[in-house]
Design an enzyme around this catalytic site. Structure first.
Site, PDB file in Angstrom:
ATOM      1  N   GLY A 184       0.766  -1.246   0.000  1.00 13.52           N
ATOM      2  CA  GLY A 184       0.000   0.000   0.000  1.00 13.52           C
ATOM      3  C   GLY A 184       0.793   1.290   0.000  1.00 13.52           C
ATOM      4  O   GLY A 184       0.215   2.365  -0.130  1.00 13.52           O
ATOM      5  N   ASP A 185       2.117   1.233   0.131  1.00  7.72           N
ATOM      6  CA  ASP A 185       2.913   2.467   0.069  1.00  7.72           C
ATOM      7  C   ASP A 185       4.327   2.158  -0.413  1.00  7.72           C
ATOM      8  O   ASP A 185       5.314   2.623   0.151  1.00  7.72           O
ATOM      9  CB  ASP A 185       2.962   3.146   1.444  1.00  7.72           C
ATOM     10  CG  ASP A 185       3.406   4.603   1.361  1.00  7.72           C
ATOM     11  OD1 ASP A 185       3.292   5.203   0.263  1.00  7.72           O
ATOM     12  OD2 ASP A 185       3.859   5.147   2.384  1.00  7.72           O
ATOM     13  N   LEU A 186       4.405   1.371  -1.483  1.00 14.40           N
ATOM     14  CA  LEU A 186       5.710   0.997  -2.030  1.00 14.40           C
ATOM     15  C   LEU A 186       6.332   2.191  -2.755  1.00 14.40           C
ATOM     16  O   LEU A 186       5.711   2.780  -3.629  1.00 14.40           O
ATOM     17  CB  LEU A 186       5.559  -0.177  -3.002  1.00 14.40           C
ATOM     18  CG  LEU A 186       6.863  -0.754  -3.548  1.00 14.40           C
ATOM     19  CD1 LEU A 186       7.566  -1.553  -2.459  1.00 14.40           C
ATOM     20  CD2 LEU A 186       6.606  -1.628  -4.766  1.00 14.40           C
TER      21      LEU A 186
END
Length: 249
Positions: free
Chosen positions: A94-96
């Protein structure tokens, strides 16, 4: 230590502790301990900072060679595939982004910061597992466009982020609008002008493969993005094999 006023609340803190307490992979950070009272997370030590630090040569850090960039891409692909196929529920990071890719003393990459990760759930009406969020969170330049319009997170969210990361590794350009920049150069036949020179003597054929794969992974339409565990993994593995026998520049 999470600072006072940090955007990462207690729910995200608990999410990270719970997730990293359950999963183990060579390319995921190892959580050693945590203290909820002061919102402290204790990880293994990463002397070589983040991937973003190297892309920006922060504090005079040396740029990564193209061979290292190809290898790191493969490592992250393997870790994401592992997360997406976790049982009983797949996990989306979700926040790569390069800021959340940490490098150990051997420049082996590991994904960190699981505060926005989500479990994927099957429903009777869904053809693929997803998680429906009630508040959009993430880093805009790496966020799946379809998530912005539907609030649904699927494994393809990470694929999109991964695609933007591949484009950055190849070009070292700003993530905002990088897809359009590379796509336009591909149409004009000028991709060679975008290859980051600090990566060394990157064979143009291999650099083009990286950018082409990045564009496909960051396609605005989810269903058009390739599957990580089959197609993307296979392509990157082939690139790693070529990089491993190429002389360092």
């Amino acid at each position: 230590m999470l600072k006072d006023g940090s955007s990462q609340g207690i729910n995200e803190f608990n999410q990270e502790v719970e997730t990293l307490g359950k999963v183990r992979h060579p390319n995921l950070v190892t959580l050693i301990g945590a203290c909820a009272e002061v919102r402290a997370l204790i990880y293994e030590y990463f002397p070589n900072g983040s991937l973003e630090d190297h892309l920006k040569c922060k504090n005079n850090m040396s740029p990564l060679s193209w061979q290292d960039r190809v290898r790191i891409s493969f490592e992250i692909c393997c870790a994401l595939s592992f997360l997406h196929c976790s049982k009983p529920h797949g996990i989306v990071h979700g926040d790569l982004k390069p800021d959340n890719i940490l490098l150990d003393s051997n420049n082996v990459s590991k994904i960190s910061d699981f505060g926005l990760c989500r479990q994927l759930n099957w429903t009777d009406s869904a053809s693929i597992p997803y998680h429906l969020t009630d508040c959009l969170k993430g880093t805009l330049a790496y966020m799946d466009p379809e998530y912005l319009s539907t609030a649904k997170i699927t494994a393809q969210y990470d694929v999109y982020s991964f695609g933007i990361m591949l484009l950055r590794l190849a070009t070292c350009k700003d993530p905002r609008g990088i897809g359009n920049l590379v796509e336009e150069a591909q149409k004009k036949g000028t991709l060679n002008t975008l290859v980051d020179p600090s990566a060394g003597s990157w064979p143009l054929k291999e650099a083009k493969k990286m950018m082409s794969l990045g564009l496909r992974c960051s396609d605005p339409i989810r269903k058009c993005r390739p599957d990580l565990s089959t197609k993307v993994w296979k392509e990157l593995k082939s690139m790693v094999e070529i990089a491993s026998v190429s002389p360092s520049s």
